[in-house]
Motif scaffolding. Structure first.
Motif, PDB file in Angstrom:
ATOM      1  N   VAL A 171       0.846  -1.192   0.000  1.00  0.00           N
ATOM      2  CA  VAL A 171       0.000   0.000   0.000  1.00  0.00           C
ATOM      3  C   VAL A 171       0.882   1.243   0.000  1.00  0.00           C
ATOM      4  CG1 VAL A 171      -1.843   1.245   1.189  1.00  0.00           C
ATOM      5  CG2 VAL A 171      -1.758  -1.263   1.301  1.00  0.00           C
ATOM      6  N   GLU A 172       0.614   2.129  -0.945  1.00  0.00           N
ATOM      7  CA  GLU A 172       1.363   3.377  -1.058  1.00  0.00           C
ATOM      8  C   GLU A 172       0.418   4.540  -0.792  1.00  0.00           C
ATOM      9  OE1 GLU A 172       4.731   4.728  -4.092  1.00  0.00           O
ATOM     10  OE2 GLU A 172       2.739   4.847  -4.990  1.00  0.00           O
ATOM     11  N   ILE A 173       0.702   5.312   0.253  1.00  0.00           N
ATOM     12  CA  ILE A 173      -0.115   6.474   0.619  1.00  0.00           C
ATOM     13  C   ILE A 173       0.683   7.735   0.303  1.00  0.00           C
ATOM     14  CG2 ILE A 173      -1.291   7.689   2.491  1.00  0.00           C
ATOM     15  CD1 ILE A 173      -1.625   4.992   3.881  1.00  0.00           C
ATOM     16  N   GLY A 174       0.181   8.518  -0.639  1.00  0.00           N
ATOM     17  CA  GLY A 174       0.887   9.727  -1.041  1.00  0.00           C
ATOM     18  C   GLY A 174       2.296   9.407  -1.496  1.00  0.00           C
ATOM     19  N   ALA A 175       3.245  10.194  -0.991  1.00  0.00           N
ATOM     20  CA  ALA A 175       4.649   9.988  -1.350  1.00  0.00           C
ATOM     21  C   ALA A 175       5.393   9.143  -0.311  1.00  0.00           C
ATOM     22  CB  ALA A 175       5.343  11.342  -1.497  1.00  0.00           C
ATOM     23  N   HIS A 176       4.653   8.543   0.624  1.00  0.00           N
ATOM     24  CA  HIS A 176       5.289   7.744   1.670  1.00  0.00           C
ATOM     25  C   HIS A 176       5.755   6.397   1.122  1.00  0.00           C
ATOM     26  CE1 HIS A 176       3.952  10.665   4.628  1.00  0.00           C
ATOM     27  NE2 HIS A 176       2.724  10.570   4.154  1.00  0.00           N
ATOM     28  N   ALA A 177       6.625   5.761   1.862  1.00  0.00           N
ATOM     29  CA  ALA A 177       7.146   4.456   1.460  1.00  0.00           C
ATOM     30  C   ALA A 177       6.036   3.413   1.466  1.00  0.00           C
ATOM     31  CB  ALA A 177       8.269   4.036   2.408  1.00  0.00           C
ATOM     32  N   LEU A 178       6.204   2.373   0.666  1.00  0.00           N
ATOM     33  CA  LEU A 178       5.232   1.292   0.614  1.00  0.00           C
ATOM     34  C   LEU A 178       5.070   0.628   1.980  1.00  0.00           C
ATOM     35  CD1 LEU A 178       6.130  -0.517  -2.742  1.00  0.00           C
ATOM     36  CD2 LEU A 178       3.998   0.679  -2.226  1.00  0.00           C
ATOM     37  N   VAL A 179       3.838   0.269   2.286  1.00  0.00           N
ATOM     38  CA  VAL A 179       3.525  -0.458   3.509  1.00  0.00           C
ATOM     39  C   VAL A 179       3.135  -1.878   3.128  1.00  0.00           C
ATOM     40  CG1 VAL A 179       1.989  -0.583   5.508  1.00  0.00           C
ATOM     41  CG2 VAL A 179       2.708   1.648   4.635  1.00  0.00           C
ATOM     42  N   ASP A 180       3.730  -2.868   3.772  1.00  0.00           N
ATOM     43  CA  ASP A 180       3.395  -4.264   3.511  1.00  0.00           C
ATOM     44  C   ASP A 180       2.350  -4.729   4.519  1.00  0.00           C
ATOM     45  OD1 ASP A 180       5.205  -4.680   1.379  1.00  0.00           O
ATOM     46  OD2 ASP A 180       6.843  -4.847   2.811  1.00  0.00           O
ATOM     47  N   ILE A 181       1.267  -5.340   4.005  1.00  0.00           N
ATOM     48  CA  ILE A 181       0.187  -5.820   4.873  1.00  0.00           C
ATOM     49  C   ILE A 181      -0.166  -7.244   4.476  1.00  0.00           C
ATOM     50  CG2 ILE A 181      -2.247  -5.547   5.512  1.00  0.00           C
ATOM     51  CD1 ILE A 181      -1.928  -2.557   5.142  1.00  0.00           C
ATOM     52  N   ALA A 182      -0.205  -8.138   5.465  1.00  0.00           N
ATOM     53  CA  ALA A 182      -0.703  -9.498   5.272  1.00  0.00           C
ATOM     54  C   ALA A 182      -1.985  -9.626   6.083  1.00  0.00           C
ATOM     55  CB  ALA A 182       0.329 -10.521   5.738  1.00  0.00           C
ATOM     56  N   ALA A 183      -3.105  -9.842   5.395  1.00  0.00           N
ATOM     57  CA  ALA A 183      -4.399  -9.861   6.061  1.00  0.00           C
ATOM     58  C   ALA A 183      -5.428 -10.509   5.154  1.00  0.00           C
ATOM     59  CB  ALA A 183      -4.830  -8.430   6.411  1.00  0.00           C
ATOM     60  N   ASP A 184      -6.626 -10.735   5.683  1.00  0.00           N
ATOM     61  CA  ASP A 184      -7.710 -11.261   4.853  1.00  0.00           C
ATOM     62  C   ASP A 184      -8.161 -10.246   3.815  1.00  0.00           C
ATOM     63  OD1 ASP A 184      -7.603 -13.538   6.331  1.00  0.00           O
ATOM     64  OD2 ASP A 184      -9.645 -13.404   7.130  1.00  0.00           O
ATOM     65  N   GLY A 185      -7.923  -8.975   4.064  1.00  0.00           N
ATOM     66  CA  GLY A 185      -8.293  -7.920   3.135  1.00  0.00           C
ATOM     67  C   GLY A 185      -7.927  -6.574   3.717  1.00  0.00           C
ATOM     68  N   VAL A 186      -8.171  -5.518   2.944  1.00  0.00           N
ATOM     69  CA  VAL A 186      -7.915  -4.161   3.434  1.00  0.00           C
ATOM     70  C   VAL A 186      -9.131  -3.293   3.128  1.00  0.00           C
ATOM     71  CG1 VAL A 186      -5.401  -4.209   3.296  1.00  0.00           C
ATOM     72  CG2 VAL A 186      -6.737  -3.554   1.279  1.00  0.00           C
ATOM     73  N   ILE A 187      -9.344  -2.302   4.006  1.00  0.00           N
ATOM     74  CA  ILE A 187     -10.439  -1.345   3.873  1.00  0.00           C
ATOM     75  C   ILE A 187      -9.845   0.055   3.792  1.00  0.00           C
ATOM     76  CG2 ILE A 187     -12.506  -0.363   4.965  1.00  0.00           C
ATOM     77  CD1 ILE A 187     -12.748  -2.992   6.557  1.00  0.00           C
ATOM     78  N   ILE A 188     -10.333   0.864   2.857  1.00  0.00           N
ATOM     79  CA  ILE A 188     -10.070   2.297   2.865  1.00  0.00           C
ATOM     80  C   ILE A 188     -11.414   2.966   3.112  1.00  0.00           C
ATOM     81  CG2 ILE A 188      -9.229   4.314   1.604  1.00  0.00           C
ATOM     82  CD1 ILE A 188      -7.028   2.366   2.131  1.00  0.00           C
ATOM     83  N   SER A 189     -11.505   3.733   4.193  1.00  0.00           N
ATOM     84  CA  SER A 189     -12.790   4.265   4.634  1.00  0.00           C
ATOM     85  C   SER A 189     -12.767   5.780   4.760  1.00  0.00           C
ATOM     86  CB  SER A 189     -13.167   3.644   5.984  1.00  0.00           C
ATOM     87  OG  SER A 189     -14.241   4.327   6.587  1.00  0.00           O
ATOM     88  N   THR A 190     -13.916   6.399   4.491  1.00  0.00           N
ATOM     89  CA  THR A 190     -14.132   7.814   4.759  1.00  0.00           C
ATOM     90  C   THR A 190     -14.581   7.977   6.206  1.00  0.00           C
ATOM     91  OG1 THR A 190     -16.488   7.729   4.199  1.00  0.00           O
ATOM     92  CG2 THR A 190     -14.930   8.105   2.374  1.00  0.00           C
ATOM     93  N   PRO A 191     -14.656   9.223   6.725  1.00  0.00           N
ATOM     94  CA  PRO A 191     -15.251   9.421   8.047  1.00  0.00           C
ATOM     95  C   PRO A 191     -16.685   8.899   8.126  1.00  0.00           C
ATOM     96  CG  PRO A 191     -13.972  11.344   7.443  1.00  0.00           C
ATOM     97  CD  PRO A 191     -14.006  10.453   6.231  1.00  0.00           C
ATOM     98  N   THR A 192     -17.472   9.073   7.069  1.00  0.00           N
ATOM     99  CA  THR A 192     -18.835   8.540   7.065  1.00  0.00           C
ATOM    100  C   THR A 192     -18.816   7.027   7.209  1.00  0.00           C
ATOM    101  OG1 THR A 192     -19.628  10.355   5.673  1.00  0.00           O
ATOM    102  CG2 THR A 192     -20.981   8.374   5.752  1.00  0.00           C
ATOM    103  N   GLY A 193     -17.885   6.373   6.510  1.00  0.00           N
ATOM    104  CA  GLY A 193     -17.782   4.924   6.574  1.00  0.00           C
ATOM    105  C   GLY A 193     -17.133   4.395   7.841  1.00  0.00           C
TER     106      GLY A 193
END
Length: 305
Positions: free
Chosen positions: A169-191
């Motif tokens: 996962v790459e957020i903006g210009a930050h370094a890649l983040v490695d995630i091992a999981a069943d899945g990932v969520i990107i949420s808004t404040p409403t969500g």
């Protein structure tokens, strides 16, 4: 006099009947009325043999819903509200949400308060609260394969859900983040009060300019929810070789091949909610989710001698 819209859940007889009543009410006052069903905002699930099945974001607006429309009334539950936001946000049309469903977390008022709500609409006695939406896109070989508007969240996971995936996962210009999981969520404040909350994320009050990343059942004690600025786009690269599925607002999906990637960013379109009174987010949390209720053993004040 003016032009109003109605979006309703045509699977609910009470919503259909109420749509007719509201139409008569507006027309008696000399207003033009345009109707659409919430079905037009349902994106539809892709299939393995048809991995991309979608309409472009701007093409979701129903015929007749345009800049001349003062507002639209949405009749249904949270699913209808989510669909209506995808339909009307590109046109910038404010919506008054009337609960004819069950939870109604996103709805403003109820059917028993409809006469007062319509009167306030006609008299312009309301404010408009903008809620951030996401533009979610699947990129295949450098080109756009699929896209959708999201008010709550996007979820990327394997089928079936209970299977380990690896993501970069790459957020903006930050370094890649490695995630091992069943899945990932990107949420808004409403969500943050939807799937994200169930997956262990924090509640975020509306109006805070952030998004959050939440691993689903992560394979590491170090993988926890991350809150970051909504000005930073997100790109997700599946690092495993299995086919994945992307789901938006629990409503629609797109199959992803190993070399595809997801791009998520704050949308230029906002969901515009009509508020008949000052928004009280903590009250909604208390009434709908039981947050902050007084504890049964709450101590009483005692005067000391």
């Amino acid at each position: 006099m003016g032009k109003a819209g109605i979006v309703y859940n045509d699977n609910k007889p009470i919503a259909c009947n109420t749509a007719k009543d509201i139409t008569r009410y507006f027309k008696a006052a000399g207003w033009d009325v345009v109707l659409a069903t919430g079905v037009g905002g349902i994106l539809g699930y892709s299939r393995p043999e048809l991995p991309a099945c979608y309409s472009k974001i701007e093409n979701m607006v129903p015929p007749g819903f345009d800049a001349d429309m003062a507002f639209a009334v949405v009749l249904g539950g949270d699913g209808t509200v989510l669909s209506a936001c995808r339909q009307l946000a590109p046109a910038g049309i404010p919506i008054l949400t009337i609960n004819t469903g069950h939870m109604g977390f996103l709805t403003e008022t109820y059917l028993n308060q409809l006469p007062e709500a319509l009167s306030a609409l006609m008299e312009g006695q309301y404010t408009v609260e903008d809620r951030v939406m996401l533009t979610v896109q699947v990129i295949h070989e450098g080109g756009l394969l699929w896209e959708a508007l999201s008010l709550n969240e996007m979820v990327l996971h394997k089928e079936p859900l209970t299977g380990m995936c690896h993501f970069e996962v790459e957020i903006g210009a930050h370094a890649l983040v490695d995630i091992a999981a069943d899945g990932v969520i990107i949420s808004t404040p409403t969500g943050s009060t939807a799937y994200a909350l169930a997956a262990g994320g924090p509640v975020i009050t509306p109006g805070v300019s952030v998004l959050q990343l939440i691993p689903i059942c992560p394979h590491s004690l170090a993988s926890r929810a991350l809150v970051f600025s909504d000005a930073e786009p997100v790109e997700i690269f599946p690092a495993n070789r299995q086919q994945l599925i992307l789901v938006v607002d629990g409503n629609a999906g797109c199959y992803m091949l190993p070399d595809d990637r997801v791009r998520v960013q704050k949308s230029p379109f906002s969901a515009r909610f009509i508020r008949l009174s000052s928004p009280e987010f903590f009250k909604i949390l208390r009434e709908k989710l039981g947050w902050g209720l007084p504890h049964i053993a709450k101590p009483t004040s005692v005067e000391l001698p």
